[in-house]
Design a protein around this motif. Structure first.
Motif, PDB file in Angstrom:
ATOM      1  N   PHE A  26      33.221  45.196  35.245  1.00 35.11           N
ATOM      2  CA  PHE A  26      31.791  45.408  35.433  1.00 35.11           C
ATOM      3  C   PHE A  26      31.587  46.350  36.613  1.00 35.11           C
ATOM      4  N   LEU A  27      30.394  46.918  36.694  1.00 34.36           N
ATOM      5  CA  LEU A  27      30.041  47.816  37.789  1.00 34.36           C
ATOM      6  C   LEU A  27      28.732  47.352  38.433  1.00 34.36           C
ATOM      7  N   PRO A  28      28.596  47.528  39.751  1.00 31.18           N
ATOM      8  CA  PRO A  28      29.602  48.034  40.684  1.00 31.18           C
ATOM      9  C   PRO A  28      30.717  47.015  40.883  1.00 31.18           C
ATOM     10  N   ALA A  29      31.898  47.524  41.173  1.00 30.85           N
ATOM     11  CA  ALA A  29      33.064  46.661  41.362  1.00 30.85           C
ATOM     12  C   ALA A  29      33.639  46.871  42.761  1.00 30.85           C
ATOM     13  N   PHE A  30      33.534  45.851  43.594  1.00 33.91           N
ATOM     14  CA  PHE A  30      34.224  45.847  44.877  1.00 33.91           C
ATOM     15  C   PHE A  30      35.607  45.244  44.645  1.00 33.91           C
ATOM     16  N   ILE A  31      36.632  46.042  44.834  1.00 31.04           N
ATOM     17  CA  ILE A  31      38.011  45.598  44.596  1.00 31.04           C
ATOM     18  C   ILE A  31      38.722  45.576  45.940  1.00 31.04           C
ATOM     19  N   TYR A  32      39.100  44.379  46.355  1.00 29.13           N
ATOM     20  CA  TYR A  32      39.571  44.187  47.727  1.00 29.13           C
ATOM     21  C   TYR A  32      41.004  44.679  47.924  1.00 29.13           C
ATOM     22  N   ASP A  33      41.313  44.965  49.149  1.00 33.89           N
ATOM     23  CA  ASP A  33      42.577  45.590  49.548  1.00 33.89           C
ATOM     24  C   ASP A  33      43.723  44.568  49.588  1.00 33.89           C
ATOM     25  N   THR A  34      44.148  44.135  48.401  1.00 30.34           N
ATOM     26  CA  THR A  34      45.334  43.296  48.274  1.00 30.34           C
ATOM     27  C   THR A  34      46.393  44.068  47.492  1.00 30.34           C
ATOM     28  N   LYS A  35      47.619  43.597  47.553  1.00 34.04           N
ATOM     29  CA  LYS A  35      48.733  44.328  46.948  1.00 34.04           C
ATOM     30  C   LYS A  35      48.524  44.583  45.461  1.00 34.04           C
ATOM     31  N   LYS A  36      48.011  43.594  44.749  1.00 33.87           N
ATOM     32  CA  LYS A  36      47.807  43.735  43.305  1.00 33.87           C
ATOM     33  C   LYS A  36      46.341  43.902  42.927  1.00 33.87           C
ATOM     34  N   TYR A  37      45.488  44.077  43.916  1.00 32.81           N
ATOM     35  CA  TYR A  37      44.042  44.230  43.663  1.00 32.81           C
ATOM     36  C   TYR A  37      43.517  43.110  42.770  1.00 32.81           C
ATOM     37  N   ASN A  38      43.922  41.894  43.099  1.00 31.14           N
ATOM     38  CA  ASN A  38      43.640  40.737  42.234  1.00 31.14           C
ATOM     39  C   ASN A  38      42.404  39.938  42.654  1.00 31.14           C
ATOM     40  N   ILE A  39      41.574  40.509  43.558  1.00 30.61           N
ATOM     41  CA  ILE A  39      40.339  39.837  43.964  1.00 30.61           C
ATOM     42  C   ILE A  39      39.211  40.857  43.886  1.00 30.61           C
ATOM     43  N   ARG A  40      38.147  40.511  43.136  1.00 31.82           N
ATOM     44  CA  ARG A  40      37.052  41.457  42.922  1.00 31.82           C
ATOM     45  C   ARG A  40      35.704  40.768  43.058  1.00 31.82           C
ATOM     46  N   TYR A  41      34.688  41.577  43.349  1.00 35.38           N
ATOM     47  CA  TYR A  41      33.304  41.129  43.294  1.00 35.38           C
ATOM     48  C   TYR A  41      32.536  42.138  42.463  1.00 35.38           C
ATOM     49  N   TYR A  42      31.896  41.649  41.394  1.00 37.36           N
ATOM     50  CA  TYR A  42      31.104  42.511  40.527  1.00 37.36           C
ATOM     51  C   TYR A  42      29.626  42.290  40.802  1.00 37.36           C
ATOM     52  N   GLY A  43      28.943  43.360  41.183  1.00 32.43           N
ATOM     53  CA  GLY A  43      27.538  43.268  41.534  1.00 32.43           C
ATOM     54  C   GLY A  43      27.347  43.526  43.015  1.00 32.43           C
ATOM     55  N   LEU A  44      26.157  43.252  43.477  1.00 33.49           N
ATOM     56  CA  LEU A  44      25.838  43.457  44.887  1.00 33.49           C
ATOM     57  C   LEU A  44      25.969  42.128  45.634  1.00 33.49           C
ATOM     58  N   PRO A  45      26.838  42.045  46.643  1.00 33.92           N
ATOM     59  CA  PRO A  45      27.038  40.789  47.372  1.00 33.92           C
ATOM     60  C   PRO A  45      25.900  40.525  48.349  1.00 33.92           C
ATOM     61  N   SER A  46      24.795  40.047  47.829  1.00 34.81           N
ATOM     62  CA  SER A  46      23.605  39.824  48.652  1.00 34.81           C
ATOM     63  C   SER A  46      23.342  38.333  48.810  1.00 34.81           C
ATOM     64  N   GLY A  47      22.360  37.997  49.636  1.00 33.76           N
ATOM     65  CA  GLY A  47      21.987  36.596  49.818  1.00 33.76           C
ATOM     66  C   GLY A  47      23.161  35.760  50.293  1.00 33.76           C
ATOM     67  N   GLN A  48      23.337  34.609  49.646  1.00 34.46           N
ATOM     68  CA  GLN A  48      24.405  33.676  50.022  1.00 34.46           C
ATOM     69  C   GLN A  48      25.797  34.269  49.825  1.00 34.46           C
ATOM     70  N   GLU A  49      25.916  35.279  48.950  1.00 29.52           N
ATOM     71  CA  GLU A  49      27.236  35.827  48.628  1.00 29.52           C
ATOM     72  C   GLU A  49      27.751  36.820  49.667  1.00 29.52           C
ATOM     73  N   PHE A  50      26.896  37.186  50.629  1.00 31.11           N
ATOM     74  CA  PHE A  50      27.346  38.161  51.625  1.00 31.11           C
ATOM     75  C   PHE A  50      28.416  37.575  52.549  1.00 31.11           C
ATOM     76  N   ALA A  51      28.286  36.301  52.895  1.00 32.41           N
ATOM     77  CA  ALA A  51      29.253  35.683  53.817  1.00 32.41           C
ATOM     78  C   ALA A  51      30.673  35.678  53.259  1.00 32.41           C
ATOM     79  N   PRO A  52      30.925  35.148  52.039  1.00 32.69           N
ATOM     80  CA  PRO A  52      32.300  35.186  51.539  1.00 32.69           C
ATOM     81  C   PRO A  52      32.813  36.604  51.324  1.00 32.69           C
ATOM     82  N   PHE A  53      31.901  37.535  51.052  1.00 31.60           N
ATOM     83  CA  PHE A  53      32.285  38.941  50.911  1.00 31.60           C
ATOM     84  C   PHE A  53      32.872  39.461  52.230  1.00 31.60           C
ATOM     85  N   ILE A  54      32.269  39.088  53.341  1.00 33.48           N
ATOM     86  CA  ILE A  54      32.796  39.501  54.644  1.00 33.48           C
ATOM     87  C   ILE A  54      34.064  38.722  54.994  1.00 33.48           C
TER      88      ILE A  54
END
Length: 269
Positions: A107-135
């Protein structure tokens, strides 16, 4: 030097800067968008989309998710602002979908985190309550540490079959960030665990396929079904459970896959 922010108030900027100062290494994510050409085109098309919690749209399992990217503009702004506030400690490589096929964004937008296998993602805008785990996930990556109990880490570390975890969330859900945070940590403990957080209001396609009525809602799928949207889960978690319970359900899913028994998902609360 004071950092002026267009997105965050002074209190948030100071809290972010304190977190970024703790980073022991730089973190370099990918942000996948539809195209640079389309940035700015969707600003008003979706302004009423967040007014309703549930989307009663039904799709065939053979259909692909929508190609559009409703919050790519905001995602790019967020990425640029975080890079500025962090003074380069957190960076985002912004790429168009046509150049991102090796990353396999669903899905887009796709935040794909800097791990060796890129195995952790967030799809959408990390707003509201979701901003904390995103950080927080960036802090875990930068400092190579997780806060899970030894028991949970041992259970997750024993997983030897790839598992595809989809977490459906909404920005106002109070329990969602807790679940997202511990599943992200599990994926850092063991890269056999692929974790995708999906903002279900912004990106309702797969949530509708699963009939999600409340969040958090977690499906655990075979990795072979990665591109099969709405694929039958091996296990589901329809609500909040503590990390230890979630780890036990991951192990149960692993055992079922090993036995070839992937029907009759159960789910626990």
């Amino acid at each position: 030097m004071s950092v002026q922010s267009q997105l965050f108030d002074e209190e948030t900027v100071n809290a972010l800067k304190e977190i970024f100062r703790s980073f022991k290494k730089n973190v370099n994510d990918y942000l996948v968008i539809d195209s640079f050409e389309n940035l700015g085109k969707h600003e008003h098309e979706h302004e009423h989309e967040h007014e309703h919690h549930h989307h009663h749209i039904h799709f065939s399992l053979t259909m692909k998710p929508p190609e559009e990217c409703p919050t790519c503009n905001e995602a790019v702004m967020l990425a640029q602002e975080l890079s500025k506030v962090s003074e380069g400690v957190l960076n985002f490589n912004i790429v168009e979908k046509k150049q991102a096929s090796p990353l396999k964004p669903r899905f887009l937008p796709a935040f794909i985190y800097d791990t060796k296998k890129y195995n952790i993602r967030y799809y959408g805008l990390p707003s509201g309550q979701e901003f904390a785990p995103f950080i927080y996930v960036h802090q875990y990556i930068a400092n190579d540490e997780v806060k899970l109990s030894s028991k949970v880490k041992d259970m997750v570390g024993s997983i030897d079959v790839p598992l595809h975890v989809k977490i459906f969330v909404t920005p106002e859900c109070p329990y969602c960030p807790i679940v997202v945070d511990y599943f992200n940590q599990m994926a850092l403990v063991n890269d056999m665990v692929w974790v995708e957080t999906i903002e279900a209001i912004e990106l309702p396609f797969e949530a509708d396929l699963y009939g999600v009525q409340a969040v958090p809602y977690v499906t655990i799928n075979k990795i072979d079904d990665y591109n099969n949207y709405g694929a039958e889960p091996v296990e589901i978690i329809p609500g909040y459970v503590p990390p230890e319970n979630a780890a036990k359900i991951l192990l149960k899913a692993m055992r079922k896959i090993k036995k070839g028994d992937t029907s009759g998902k159960t789910g626990e609360r």
